[in-house]
Design a protein around this motif. Sequence first.
Motif: not given
Ligand SMILES: Cc1cc2nc3c(=O)[nH]c(=O)nc-3n(C[C@H](O)[C@H](O)[C@H](O)COP(=O)(O)OP(=O)(O)OC[C@H]3O[C@@H](n4cnc5c(N)ncnc54)[C@H](O)[C@@H]3O)c2cc1C
Length: 94
Positions: A40-50, A62-64, A83-85
Motif C-alpha cells: 500500500m502506498l499513500a498518495r497526497g496531491a499526486g503532484r510528484s512528476y514521475g 488516496l488521502t485527499e 490530516e495527511a490530505g
Molecule cells: C508545478 C510544481 C511545482 C513544484 N515545485 C516544487 C518546489 O519548488 N520544491 C519542491 O521541493 N518540490 C516541488 N514540486 C514537487 C512536489 O512538491 C513534490 O513532488 C511533492 O512530493 C508533491 O506532493 P504530493 O502530496 O502531491 O505527493 P504525491 O505525488 O501524492 O506523493 C509523492 C510521494 O510521497 C508519498 N506520500 C504522499 N503522501 C504521503 C503520506 N501521507 N504518508 C507517507 N507518504 C506519502 C507518496 O507515496 C509518494 O512516494 C513541484 C511540483 C509541481 C507539480
Amino acid sequence: MRSKSLALSGWGRFPQTKTAAFRPERMSEVAACLKSDGTMLARGAGRSYGDQALNSAGAVLLTERLDRFLGLETGDAPLLTVEAGVSWGRSSAC
Ligand SMILES: Cc1cc2nc3c(=O)[nH]c(=O)nc-3n(C[C@H](O)[C@H](O)[C@H](O)COP(=O)(O)OP(=O)(O)OC[C@H]3O[C@@H](n4cnc5c(N)ncnc54)[C@H](O)[C@@H]3O)c2cc1C
C-alpha cells in the motif's frame, strides 16, 4: 473498505497505471484499507512528476478526503496539526 480501480499518473502524466485505490473519509477507516493484500502506498496531491505516487504491484491510499485541521497550538512556535490530505491551495479558499 472497498477499493476502486483508477488510472493514475503523476503530474507529468506518464506513466499511467491502473491501480486499486482506497479513498477513506476518516482516519478510522485507514486501518481497514491496510488489511488489503499486497503493498500500500499513500498518495497526497499526486503532484510528484514521475511514478512516486503509483503502485502497480499493490494499491494506493488516496488521502485527499483526510483534510481536516486537528489542532492549533499557539505561542512562540505555533504548531498546526492536520490530516495527511490537507492542501494549502484548497485550505486558503476557506
Ligand atoms: C508545478 C510544481 C511545482 C513544484 N515545485 C516544487 C518546489 O519548488 N520544491 C519542491 O521541493 N518540490 C516541488 N514540486 C514537487 C512536489 O512538491 C513534490 O513532488 C511533492 O512530493 C508533491 O506532493 P504530493 O502530496 O502531491 O505527493 P504525491 O505525488 O501524492 O506523493 C509523492 C510521494 O510521497 C508519498 N506520500 C504522499 N503522501 C504521503 C503520506 N501521507 N504518508 C507517507 N507518504 C506519502 C507518496 O507515496 C509518494 O512516494 C513541484 C511540483 C509541481 C507539480
